[in-house]
Write a protein that holds these residues in place. Structure first.
Motif, short mmCIF file in Angstrom:
data_model
loop_
_atom_site.label_atom_id
_atom_site.label_comp_id
_atom_site.label_asym_id
_atom_site.label_seq_id
_atom_site.Cartn_x
_atom_site.Cartn_y
_atom_site.Cartn_z
N TYR A 269 2.70 9.93 3.02
CA TYR A 269 2.05 8.79 3.68
C TYR A 269 2.60 7.48 3.13
O TYR A 269 2.96 6.56 3.89
CB TYR A 269 0.55 8.87 3.47
CG TYR A 269 -0.21 7.64 3.90
CD1 TYR A 269 -0.51 7.43 5.24
CD2 TYR A 269 -0.62 6.69 2.96
CE1 TYR A 269 -1.20 6.29 5.65
CE2 TYR A 269 -1.32 5.56 3.36
CZ TYR A 269 -1.60 5.36 4.69
OH TYR A 269 -2.28 4.23 5.08
N GLY A 270 2.69 7.38 1.80
CA GLY A 270 3.17 6.15 1.19
C GLY A 270 4.62 5.86 1.52
O GLY A 270 4.99 4.73 1.88
N PHE B 44 2.39 1.79 -3.42
CA PHE B 44 1.36 2.23 -4.37
C PHE B 44 1.05 3.71 -4.18
O PHE B 44 0.96 4.47 -5.16
CB PHE B 44 0.09 1.39 -4.17
CG PHE B 44 -1.05 1.81 -5.05
CD1 PHE B 44 -1.12 1.40 -6.37
CD2 PHE B 44 -2.06 2.62 -4.55
CE1 PHE B 44 -2.18 1.79 -7.18
CE2 PHE B 44 -3.13 3.02 -5.34
CZ PHE B 44 -3.18 2.60 -6.67
N CYS B 45 0.88 4.15 -2.93
CA CYS B 45 0.57 5.57 -2.67
C CYS B 45 1.75 6.47 -3.03
O CYS B 45 1.57 7.55 -3.59
CB CYS B 45 0.20 5.76 -1.20
SG CYS B 45 -1.35 4.96 -0.71
N TRP B 46 2.95 6.03 -2.71
CA TRP B 46 4.15 6.82 -2.98
C TRP B 46 4.37 6.99 -4.49
O TRP B 46 4.50 8.12 -4.98
CB TRP B 46 5.35 6.13 -2.33
CG TRP B 46 6.68 6.75 -2.65
CD1 TRP B 46 7.03 8.06 -2.50
CD2 TRP B 46 7.83 6.07 -3.16
NE1 TRP B 46 8.35 8.25 -2.89
CE2 TRP B 46 8.86 7.04 -3.29
CE3 TRP B 46 8.09 4.75 -3.50
CZ2 TRP B 46 10.13 6.70 -3.77
CZ3 TRP B 46 9.36 4.42 -3.97
CH2 TRP B 46 10.36 5.40 -4.10
N LEU C 136 -0.07 12.51 0.28
CA LEU C 136 -0.23 11.11 -0.13
C LEU C 136 1.14 10.48 -0.37
O LEU C 136 1.38 9.33 0.02
CB LEU C 136 -1.08 11.03 -1.40
CG LEU C 136 -1.31 9.62 -1.97
CD1 LEU C 136 -2.09 8.77 -0.97
CD2 LEU C 136 -2.04 9.68 -3.31
N LEU D 227 0.84 -1.21 0.00
CA LEU D 227 0.00 0.00 0.00
C LEU D 227 0.87 1.25 0.00
O LEU D 227 0.58 2.22 -0.72
CB LEU D 227 -0.91 -0.01 1.22
CG LEU D 227 -1.79 1.25 1.43
CD1 LEU D 227 -2.74 1.44 0.25
CD2 LEU D 227 -2.55 1.16 2.74
N GLY D 228 1.93 1.26 0.81
CA GLY D 228 2.81 2.41 0.86
C GLY D 228 3.47 2.68 -0.48
O GLY D 228 3.53 3.83 -0.93
N ILE E 107 5.94 2.54 4.02
CA ILE E 107 6.80 1.45 3.59
C ILE E 107 7.68 0.96 4.75
O ILE E 107 7.95 -0.24 4.89
CB ILE E 107 7.67 1.90 2.40
CG1 ILE E 107 6.78 2.12 1.16
CG2 ILE E 107 8.75 0.87 2.08
CD1 ILE E 107 7.52 2.70 -0.02
#
Length: 220
Positions: free
Chosen positions: A65-66, A41-43, A62, A38-39, A70
């Motif tokens: 956050y990503g 993907f957001c990064w 965002l 998820l991290g 991680i």
């Protein structure tokens, strides 16, 4: 109807807590792996959208956050949660009381980190994507050097490029119609986005159609 909704929410919350505190090796690896995915993907996704829309500064949060997730996700489920469970099993004492709030403090600290890093994003978490028109075989190198008050850029191997346009925010800073495609930008004329000066370099053909776009950022 309202009672059933409340019951469903309470059950969902209990299920989430049971997963959060699941402490078997397989659960710790599954939760850590899911948060790393998820991290990432957001990064990466946030950086990609920023390359198309550099004015969307909210995406820095965002990205932050990503990037933090991680590392912080595995740290939470491999270190913090097992520690909280171990301390909670103690019948009394300071550690037992601390364990009841350890997860809340951990999440609070993570949120504060996201806000700080999103507001002042370091260059290490900001990726620079180059966007090219479909089917176009034009791929010159854009080299930019930060000199503090100014930024110097040079486009090498610009065969097939008829025009270079530099924009920042909603403003067009300059347009070069012939080589050599070298230019200097003053930072005070660039749009600032949460601690970063951002600008876009667009390469165009003879018809004014975009060949390739570069998104760059430097510290404010």
């Amino acid at each position: 109807m309202l009672g059933k909704l409340v019951t469903a929410v309470e059950q969902a919350w209990r299920d989430m807590l049971s997963i959060y505190y699941a402490n078997t090796p397989i659960w710790k690896l599954l939760k850590s792996g899911a948060l790393v995915f998820l991290g990432f993907f957001c990064w990466a996704g946030g950086n990609l959208v920023l390359s198309y829309h550099p004015e969307a500064t909210w995406l820095n949060y965002l990205v932050a956050y990503g990037a933090l997730l991680i590392f912080y996700g595995p740290f939470t489920h491999l270190v913090v949660v097992p520690l909280a469970i171990r301390w909670r099993r103690r019948s009394s004492g300071y550690l037992n009381r601390l364990s009841k709030n350890l997860s809340k403090m951990n999440i609070t600290f993570f949120i504060i980190l996201v806000i700080v890093v999103g507001t002042y994003p370091p260059s290490v978490i900001l990726l620079e994507f180059d966007v090219a028109s479909e089917g176009v075989d034009v791929d010159p190198d854009l080299d930019c050097v930060d000199h503090g008050e100014t930024v110097e850029c040079e486009l090498s191997d610009a065969e097939g490029v008829a025009q270079v346009a530099v924009t920042s925010g909603e403003d067009e800073i300059l347009v070069l119609d012939e080589p050599p495609y070298e230019f200097e930008l003053r930072k005070d004329e660039l749009a600032e986005a949460v601690g970063q000066k951002r600008f876009v370099v667009e390469l165009r053909d003879e018809d004014g159609e975009m060949l390739r776009r570069y998104s760059r950022s430097v510290p404010a």
